[in-house]
Scaffold this active site. Structure first.
Site, PDB file in Angstrom:
ATOM      1  CG  HIS A 251      -4.649  38.599  34.317  1.00 44.26           C
ATOM      2  ND1 HIS A 251      -3.898  38.131  35.366  1.00 44.26           N
ATOM      3  CD2 HIS A 251      -5.834  37.940  34.390  1.00 44.26           C
ATOM      4  CE1 HIS A 251      -4.589  37.232  36.032  1.00 44.26           C
ATOM      5  NE2 HIS A 251      -5.771  37.097  35.465  1.00 44.26           N
TER       6      HIS A 251
HETATM    7  C1  BDR Z   1      -4.277  35.988  30.536  1.00 47.37           C
HETATM    8  O1  BDR Z   1      -5.195  34.996  30.079  1.00 47.37           O
HETATM    9  C2  BDR Z   1      -6.242  35.605  29.392  1.00 47.37           C
HETATM   10  O2  BDR Z   1      -7.474  34.978  29.644  1.00 47.37           O
HETATM   11  C3  BDR Z   1      -6.226  37.051  29.777  1.00 47.37           C
HETATM   12  O3  BDR Z   1      -6.719  37.835  28.711  1.00 47.37           O
HETATM   13  C4  BDR Z   1      -4.784  37.327  30.078  1.00 47.37           C
HETATM   14  O4  BDR Z   1      -4.091  37.727  28.906  1.00 47.37           O
HETATM   15  C5  BDR Z   1      -4.162  35.853  32.040  1.00 47.37           C
HETATM   16  O5  BDR Z   1      -3.661  34.586  32.365  1.00 47.37           O
END
Ligand code: BDR
Ligand code: CA
Length: 326
Positions: A251
């Site tokens: 992500h």
């Molecule tokens: C986001 O949630 C977090 O756990 C990750 O680091 C990312 O920023 C994804 O939904």
């Protein structure tokens, strides 16, 4: 001229991979890091930022500011089941054969400014130039806006990993984690008029890093960082296996990649707002995608990344983190 970045982050395994991508990218210079409560509490996310700096050893260390310890109006929801209790796959517990800690606790050389203060101060250093990349809940960004919206308007771009525009959420059926944790902050930032580029789950979830691909690449790259990456990602791969995914979802590295190379995606200008009230819909990003004339809709609040050139992104990511020639 290098792209000047301020990275607001809650490391987090994928946050850490995004920071490493930034440190390994010659086209950018990381001027500052601000930490925030999210995947872990802010004490741990700050410690983790220094652990990552210690591993990456960037030639010019950015200034680090500790940010908000809780969302604007709620208690913190964190994600130890995804990132490990310490946020970095519990690598702080690893020991060498002689019993010494593999990753001793780093010294925390913190800015005297808090997270929102450091955001504003960095804008003063690079007005109209600074790109803010937000990889966690938007608490620090919202607080900086509350302190001085006029100075915040001097940000060049605000690239945000958050929201789920046309796909299900990842923390509830409807909401993405960063927006779910601090919906009030996300709502304020999206309504602020800042030049937001939203990188939602819709695009980030196409960037899957399989364990075998990373292992193969790291084996070819005799780099001290390789062991850190291997140790940190074990928990991420385990979680992916538990939920039936083929690897770690990148992500935050995708958002960072788009900050460096906007041509990795295609943006659509949309009105996006965030639901703060709903019992089932807390943190939902609502995009006006109705097929009606633009003039009949509320004005766009951001540019939304709609798809990712996934292979090009993964090539960039792997070539930077594990350069075969090093
Ligand atoms: C986001 O949630 C977090 O756990 C990750 O680091 C990312 O920023 C994804 O939904
Ligand atoms: Ca994050």
């Amino acid at each position: 001229m290098a792209i000047r970045l301020l990275i607001d982050t809650d490391p987090g395994i994928d946050d850490a991979l995004a920071l490493l991508l930034a440190f390994r990218s010659p086209e950018c210079s990381v001027e500052a890091i601000t930490t925030v409560a999210g995947n872990v509490g802010v004490e741990r996310s700050t410690l983790n930022a220094f652990r990552i700096l210690e591993a990456a050893k960037p030639s010019r260390a950015p200034v680090v500011g500790r940010g908000a310890d809780k969302p604007l109006a709620r208690s913190l929801v964190s994600a130890p089941h995804v990132h490990g209790d310490d946020g970095l796959g519990n690598l702080g517990e690893l020991r060498e054969a002689d019993g010494s800690l593999r990753y001793p606790k780093p010294r925390l050389a913190l800015s005297p400014l808090d997270g929102p203060g450091l955001i504003l101060d960095t804008i003063d250093r690079f007005p109209a130039e600074l790109v803010l990349v937000a990889l966690g809940p938007l608490t620090n960004v919202a607080l900086a806006l509350q302190r001085d919206a006029r100075r915040m308007a001097l940000l060049r771009r605000v690239v945000i990993m958050g929201g789920a525009v046309g796909v299900p959420g990842n923390v509830t059926p409807a909401a993405e984690f960063n927006f779910y944790v601090d919906p009030e902050a996300a709502a304020q930032v999206l309504a602020s008029g800042l030049p937001v580029e939203l990188v939602p789950l819709d695009v980030t979830q196409s960037a899957i890093l399989p364990r075998s691909v990373l292992e193969q690449r790291l084996a070819m790259c005799p780099d001290p960082l390789a062991r850190f990456i291997t140790d940190m990602t074990q928990r991420g791969f385990q979680f992916a296996e538990e939920i039936g995914e083929g690897g770690i979802t990148l992500h935050d590295p995708v958002a960072l990649g788009i900050a460096l190379a906007p041509s990795l995606t295609h943006f659509e200008s949309l009105h996006v707002a965030v639901e703060c009230e709903g019992a089932l819909t807390r943190g939902v990003s609502v995009a006006d995608r109705r097929a009606i004339p633009v003039g009949r809709k509320a004005p766009a609040t951001c540019r939304v990344a709609r798809w990712l050139r996934t292979d090009a992104f993964l090539d960039l990511f792997l070539n930077r983190l594990c350069p075969a020639s090093s």
